[in-house]
Scaffold this motif. Structure first.
Motif, PDB file in Angstrom:
ATOM      1  N   THR A 106     -24.726  20.310  42.980  1.00 52.89           N
ATOM      2  CA  THR A 106     -24.440  20.896  41.666  1.00 52.89           C
ATOM      3  C   THR A 106     -25.379  20.299  40.635  1.00 52.89           C
ATOM      4  O   THR A 106     -25.744  19.132  40.720  1.00 52.89           O
ATOM      5  N   GLU A 107     -25.766  21.106  39.684  1.00 51.86           N
ATOM      6  CA  GLU A 107     -26.622  20.631  38.610  1.00 51.86           C
ATOM      7  C   GLU A 107     -25.731  20.221  37.453  1.00 51.86           C
ATOM      8  O   GLU A 107     -25.000  21.031  36.903  1.00 51.86           O
ATOM      9  N   GLY A 108     -25.727  18.933  37.103  1.00 54.31           N
ATOM     10  CA  GLY A 108     -24.900  18.449  36.003  1.00 54.31           C
ATOM     11  C   GLY A 108     -23.466  18.146  36.387  1.00 54.31           C
ATOM     12  O   GLY A 108     -22.662  17.793  35.549  1.00 54.31           O
ATOM     13  N   GLY A 109     -23.116  18.299  37.641  1.00 55.28           N
ATOM     14  CA  GLY A 109     -21.762  17.990  38.080  1.00 55.28           C
ATOM     15  C   GLY A 109     -20.873  19.214  38.135  1.00 55.28           C
ATOM     16  O   GLY A 109     -21.325  20.344  37.970  1.00 55.28           O
ATOM     17  N   ILE A 110     -19.596  18.970  38.371  1.00 55.25           N
ATOM     18  CA  ILE A 110     -18.590  20.025  38.469  1.00 55.25           C
ATOM     19  C   ILE A 110     -17.750  19.982  37.206  1.00 55.25           C
ATOM     20  O   ILE A 110     -17.106  18.962  36.911  1.00 55.25           O
ATOM     21  N   VAL A 111     -17.752  21.057  36.442  1.00 52.86           N
ATOM     22  CA  VAL A 111     -17.043  21.094  35.159  1.00 52.86           C
ATOM     23  C   VAL A 111     -15.538  21.212  35.382  1.00 52.86           C
ATOM     24  O   VAL A 111     -15.069  22.085  36.103  1.00 52.86           O
ATOM     25  N   ILE A 112     -14.809  20.314  34.718  1.00 52.76           N
ATOM     26  CA  ILE A 112     -13.349  20.411  34.651  1.00 52.76           C
ATOM     27  C   ILE A 112     -13.072  20.862  33.214  1.00 52.76           C
ATOM     28  O   ILE A 112     -13.283  20.095  32.266  1.00 52.76           O
ATOM     29  N   PRO A 113     -12.636  22.114  33.016  1.00 60.76           N
ATOM     30  CA  PRO A 113     -12.504  22.630  31.661  1.00 60.76           C
ATOM     31  C   PRO A 113     -11.449  21.889  30.835  1.00 60.76           C
ATOM     32  O   PRO A 113     -10.481  21.365  31.381  1.00 60.76           O
ATOM     33  N   ALA A 114     -11.667  21.868  29.518  1.00 60.39           N
ATOM     34  CA  ALA A 114     -10.714  21.259  28.598  1.00 60.39           C
ATOM     35  C   ALA A 114      -9.341  21.873  28.809  1.00 60.39           C
ATOM     36  O   ALA A 114      -9.214  23.087  28.948  1.00 60.39           O
ATOM     37  N   GLN A 115      -8.330  21.024  28.870  1.00 60.72           N
ATOM     38  CA  GLN A 115      -6.939  21.452  29.060  1.00 60.72           C
ATOM     39  C   GLN A 115      -6.773  22.325  30.316  1.00 60.72           C
ATOM     40  O   GLN A 115      -5.897  23.178  30.362  1.00 60.72           O
ATOM     41  N   GLY A 116      -7.638  22.105  31.316  1.00 61.57           N
ATOM     42  CA  GLY A 116      -7.590  22.943  32.508  1.00 61.57           C
ATOM     43  C   GLY A 116      -7.809  22.145  33.775  1.00 61.57           C
ATOM     44  O   GLY A 116      -7.728  20.918  33.788  1.00 61.57           O
ATOM     45  N   SER A 117      -8.105  22.873  34.843  1.00 58.05           N
ATOM     46  CA  SER A 117      -8.304  22.236  36.135  1.00 58.05           C
ATOM     47  C   SER A 117      -9.380  22.986  36.919  1.00 58.05           C
ATOM     48  O   SER A 117      -9.754  24.108  36.573  1.00 58.05           O
ATOM     49  N   VAL A 118      -9.866  22.334  37.958  1.00 52.95           N
ATOM     50  CA  VAL A 118     -10.809  22.937  38.892  1.00 52.95           C
ATOM     51  C   VAL A 118     -10.384  22.508  40.295  1.00 52.95           C
ATOM     52  O   VAL A 118      -9.949  21.376  40.498  1.00 52.95           O
ATOM     53  N   THR A 119     -10.477  23.440  41.244  1.00 53.09           N
ATOM     54  CA  THR A 119     -10.110  23.135  42.615  1.00 53.09           C
ATOM     55  C   THR A 119     -11.368  23.047  43.469  1.00 53.09           C
ATOM     56  O   THR A 119     -12.176  23.976  43.482  1.00 53.09           O
ATOM     57  N   LEU A 120     -11.525  21.921  44.138  1.00 48.67           N
ATOM     58  CA  LEU A 120     -12.606  21.736  45.103  1.00 48.67           C
ATOM     59  C   LEU A 120     -12.029  22.156  46.443  1.00 48.67           C
ATOM     60  O   LEU A 120     -10.985  21.638  46.861  1.00 48.67           O
ATOM     61  N   LYS A 121     -12.667  23.154  47.105  1.00 51.60           N
ATOM     62  CA  LYS A 121     -12.112  23.701  48.346  1.00 51.60           C
ATOM     63  C   LYS A 121     -13.237  24.140  49.268  1.00 51.60           C
ATOM     64  O   LYS A 121     -14.365  24.364  48.823  1.00 51.60           O
ATOM     65  N   PRO A 122     -12.938  24.279  50.565  1.00 49.60           N
ATOM     66  CA  PRO A 122     -13.961  24.744  51.504  1.00 49.60           C
ATOM     67  C   PRO A 122     -14.543  26.081  51.031  1.00 49.60           C
ATOM     68  O   PRO A 122     -13.814  26.951  50.554  1.00 49.60           O
ATOM     69  N   GLY A 123     -15.862  26.198  51.115  1.00 57.02           N
ATOM     70  CA  GLY A 123     -16.537  27.408  50.662  1.00 57.02           C
ATOM     71  C   GLY A 123     -16.794  27.418  49.170  1.00 57.02           C
ATOM     72  O   GLY A 123     -17.264  28.411  48.614  1.00 57.02           O
ATOM     73  N   GLY A 124     -16.504  26.326  48.483  1.00 56.46           N
ATOM     74  CA  GLY A 124     -16.706  26.219  47.032  1.00 56.46           C
ATOM     75  C   GLY A 124     -17.231  24.840  46.667  1.00 56.46           C
ATOM     76  O   GLY A 124     -18.092  24.278  47.350  1.00 56.46           O
ATOM     77  N   TYR A 125     -16.679  24.275  45.607  1.00 55.68           N
ATOM     78  CA  TYR A 125     -17.054  22.925  45.189  1.00 55.68           C
ATOM     79  C   TYR A 125     -16.495  21.894  46.163  1.00 55.68           C
ATOM     80  O   TYR A 125     -15.404  22.073  46.715  1.00 55.68           O
ATOM     81  N   HIS A 126     -17.213  20.788  46.337  1.00 55.04           N
ATOM     82  CA  HIS A 126     -16.744  19.677  47.162  1.00 55.04           C
ATOM     83  C   HIS A 126     -17.587  18.440  46.905  1.00 55.04           C
ATOM     84  O   HIS A 126     -18.656  18.521  46.309  1.00 55.04           O
ATOM     85  N   VAL A 127     -17.091  17.292  47.358  1.00 50.97           N
ATOM     86  CA  VAL A 127     -17.859  16.047  47.360  1.00 50.97           C
ATOM     87  C   VAL A 127     -18.372  15.883  48.777  1.00 50.97           C
ATOM     88  O   VAL A 127     -17.605  15.936  49.738  1.00 50.97           O
TER      89      VAL A 127
END
Length: 184
Positions: A106-127
């Protein structure tokens, strides 16, 4: 005026000045420490045995940001002894110009939106873990430290899970070009 009265008045004046100074400090805006996002349902894809060239896996979770500003997950550090010597990276899976699903940093990291959430899952974002030095059996635990753009860190434990539909292969030639092809 007698000396003891003068000393008493001076002492009371100093106390009044100290109280006024404390009152002003109480009115000053408080300096608050950055807020660390929270992580839930943290898990890692199990790697029961290391195969040639396939010693990698991903960590998945849900990250929540309780602040009024976006925060990025910018990196992570492995803290499980003897698991890998490589730095961990934040990755995403995207469709390239040819319509193929490819993995890239990812360029610049994975954004966690203000007052929100992000799910890292297979086929998407991950570490991403690279060059594993030992297997990660189902049910075992891996520890890592997440690093955020606001300077905070969060230690998490990821439980190894087996997932049937995640038997992807990686194309080393695509990796040399900056992304890795995933075939399901």
């Amino acid at each position: 005026m007698n000396t003891s009265t003068s000393v008493t008045k001076r002492g009371l004046s100093l106390v009044a000045v100290a109280i006024a100074a404390l009152a002003l400090v109480g009115c000053a805006p408080a300096v608050t420490a950055p807020v660390t996002p929270t992580a839930s349902d943290v898990w890692i894809k199990a790697v029961p045995e290391l195969m040639d060239g396939m010693a990698m896996t991903g960590v998945f979770m849900t990250l929540e940001n309780p602040t009024d500003e976006d925060i990025e997950l910018v990196g992570a550090t492995n803290t499980t002894e003897g698991l890998t010597e490589k730095p961990l990276e934040t990755h995403e899976v995207v469709k390239n110009a040819a319509g193929e699903m490819v993995m890239q940093e990812t360029e610049g990291g994975i954004v966690i939106p203000a007052q929100g959430s992000v799910t890292l899952k297979p086929g998407g974002y991950h570490v991403m873990y690279w060059d594993l030095l030992k297997p990660i059996p189902v049910g075992s635990t891996v520890t890592l430290t997440l690093e955020f753009s606001n300077g905070t860190t969060l230690d998490v434990e990821a439980v190894a899970r087996e997932i049937a539909n995640a038997n992807e292969t990686y194309d080393p030639e695509a990796d040399a070009e900056g992304s890795t092809e995933m075939n399901h």
